[in-house]
Design an enzyme around this catalytic site. Sequence first.
Site, PDB file in Angstrom:
ATOM      1  N   SER A  69      35.595  28.411  22.723  1.00  0.00           N
ATOM      2  CA  SER A  69      36.987  28.243  22.298  1.00  0.00           C
ATOM      3  C   SER A  69      37.323  28.940  20.981  1.00  0.00           C
ATOM      4  O   SER A  69      38.501  29.059  20.653  1.00  0.00           O
ATOM      5  CB  SER A  69      37.302  26.762  22.153  1.00  0.00           C
ATOM      6  OG  SER A  69      37.632  26.249  23.403  1.00  0.00           O
ATOM      7  N   LYS A  72      39.758  31.693  21.186  1.00  0.00           N
ATOM      8  CA  LYS A  72      41.199  31.442  21.365  1.00  0.00           C
ATOM      9  C   LYS A  72      42.018  31.868  20.145  1.00  0.00           C
ATOM     10  O   LYS A  72      43.189  32.198  20.260  1.00  0.00           O
ATOM     11  CB  LYS A  72      41.440  29.956  21.668  1.00  0.00           C
ATOM     12  CG  LYS A  72      40.844  29.510  23.010  1.00  0.00           C
ATOM     13  CD  LYS A  72      40.851  27.993  23.145  1.00  0.00           C
ATOM     14  CE  LYS A  72      40.229  27.542  24.462  1.00  0.00           C
ATOM     15  NZ  LYS A  72      40.069  26.070  24.528  1.00  0.00           N
ATOM     16  N   TYR A 197      39.778  35.024  30.512  1.00  0.00           N
ATOM     17  CA  TYR A 197      39.449  33.812  29.752  1.00  0.00           C
ATOM     18  C   TYR A 197      37.931  33.542  29.755  1.00  0.00           C
ATOM     19  O   TYR A 197      37.333  33.293  28.706  1.00  0.00           O
ATOM     20  CB  TYR A 197      40.223  32.627  30.343  1.00  0.00           C
ATOM     21  CG  TYR A 197      39.871  31.317  29.694  1.00  0.00           C
ATOM     22  CD1 TYR A 197      40.313  31.007  28.410  1.00  0.00           C
ATOM     23  CD2 TYR A 197      39.065  30.384  30.343  1.00  0.00           C
ATOM     24  CE1 TYR A 197      39.964  29.803  27.796  1.00  0.00           C
ATOM     25  CE2 TYR A 197      38.713  29.187  29.736  1.00  0.00           C
ATOM     26  CZ  TYR A 197      39.168  28.907  28.466  1.00  0.00           C
ATOM     27  OH  TYR A 197      38.812  27.736  27.859  1.00  0.00           O
ATOM     28  N   TYR A 249      40.299  19.947  18.495  1.00  0.00           N
ATOM     29  CA  TYR A 249      40.930  19.162  19.559  1.00  0.00           C
ATOM     30  C   TYR A 249      41.346  17.798  19.041  1.00  0.00           C
ATOM     31  O   TYR A 249      41.923  17.704  17.960  1.00  0.00           O
ATOM     32  CB  TYR A 249      39.976  19.022  20.759  1.00  0.00           C
ATOM     33  CG  TYR A 249      39.438  20.333  21.222  1.00  0.00           C
ATOM     34  CD1 TYR A 249      40.292  21.286  21.753  1.00  0.00           C
ATOM     35  CD2 TYR A 249      38.096  20.658  21.112  1.00  0.00           C
ATOM     36  CE1 TYR A 249      39.818  22.514  22.175  1.00  0.00           C
ATOM     37  CE2 TYR A 249      37.613  21.876  21.530  1.00  0.00           C
ATOM     38  CZ  TYR A 249      38.486  22.792  22.062  1.00  0.00           C
ATOM     39  OH  TYR A 249      38.014  23.994  22.467  1.00  0.00           O
ATOM     40  N   VAL A 267      32.457  24.955  22.625  1.00  0.00           N
ATOM     41  CA  VAL A 267      31.478  24.062  23.244  1.00  0.00           C
ATOM     42  C   VAL A 267      30.047  24.613  23.260  1.00  0.00           C
ATOM     43  O   VAL A 267      29.121  23.920  23.675  1.00  0.00           O
ATOM     44  CB  VAL A 267      31.889  23.613  24.676  1.00  0.00           C
ATOM     45  CG1 VAL A 267      33.056  22.654  24.639  1.00  0.00           C
ATOM     46  CG2 VAL A 267      32.142  24.797  25.574  1.00  0.00           C
TER      47      VAL A 267
HETATM   48  N1  GLU Z   1      34.766  27.913  28.101  1.00  0.00           N
HETATM   49  C1  GLU Z   1      35.005  26.574  27.718  1.00  0.00           C
HETATM   50  C2  GLU Z   1      35.868  25.892  28.759  1.00  0.00           C
HETATM   51  O1  GLU Z   1      36.737  26.511  29.248  1.00  0.00           O
HETATM   52  C3  GLU Z   1      35.701  26.559  26.389  1.00  0.00           C
HETATM   53  C4  GLU Z   1      35.941  25.158  25.861  1.00  0.00           C
HETATM   54  C5  GLU Z   1      35.575  24.983  24.418  1.00  0.00           C
HETATM   55  O2  GLU Z   1      34.828  25.763  23.836  1.00  0.00           O
HETATM   56  O3  GLU Z   1      36.014  23.991  23.855  1.00  0.00           O
HETATM   57  O4  GLU Z   1      35.687  24.759  29.101  1.00  0.00           O
END
Ligand code: GLU
Length: 314
Positions: A69, A72, A197, A249, A267
């Site tokens: 993430s 992003k 993505y 988050y 993650v």
């Molecule tokens: N590739 C992970 C997903 O789509 C990213 C989520 C994250 O890093 O929080 O679930």
Amino acid sequence: MINLDYDTLQAELRSWVDECRPYSREGETAGYIPALGRVPGDILGAAVCDLKDRVVEAGDTGHKFTLQSISKIFSLILALEDCGPEIVFGRVGMEPTGDPFNSIAKLEFTRPSRPLNPMINAGAIMICDLVGGGTAGEKFRRIRDFVRRLSSNPHIDVDPEVYESEKSTGHRNRALAYFLKDTAGLKGDVEEILDIYFKQCSLQVSCRDLAYMGAVLANEGRLPSSGEPMINPFYCQTALAFMVTCGFYNGSGQLAVEVGVPAKSGVSGGILSSAPGRMGIGIIGPGLDLKGNSLAGRMLLARIAGDLNLSIFA
Ligand code: GLU
């Protein structure tokens, strides 16, 4: 910029990593992406880059990991550069959700339907639609090349094992993307957007790469090495604001209180943090807490920010 000399900072960083290492055995790796589940959970490392381009590292910084993430932030900045804020924020909101990163719940209840912010999975998938480029391949290459430029590392590329693992098990992300296609005006081909993505999440980096990129954000979008402008300062400010409000988050409030420095987690256990006017910080600790943020990494960031007085609220 760091009011400690290089050797003292090096010694301090080593002792902070040692102090936080016991926490690295408490978290769980992100087993819902099988390739991430196989990584040893007790890794812990950190790199710090100040605005004079000096880097200090400690712990397991030889371990490479995927951006997840954290990517992003960079696709958002590119979408802003390509389309401008009016179009981007017509398609994704600016508000924290208080929900887990992959939640679908509020998509159905928000009117008109749109992801609440670009840091949750639904928002980031929408952002991939907005990044400029004639094809999905070109859009992805632009994101990858941007990450390469900001980190001054031309070798950054997709980790094929993690990419395959995400692509073959990303059922929740697929559900989010098809829902967005149905209700929120996702324009491109769903599978092609998902491919961008999954690839951006699978870009493989080191703590040093994250620290460099964090330092660019801390330096109003300019490379610390040369002063070369890389990001429009307003979009840099926008990214930092999202890192504070949504970067961890539904753990972002706790991070603001306990750490007080803009940061984005992934993650894989990576954390990119950026202390404006001070430094960039890159951390890896694959063991995650219940909200999907690095457990030991969060403790380590709190230690670094506390001892160096980095909180933007202080
Ligand atoms: N590739 C992970 C997903 O789509 C990213 C989520 C994250 O890093 O929080 O679930």
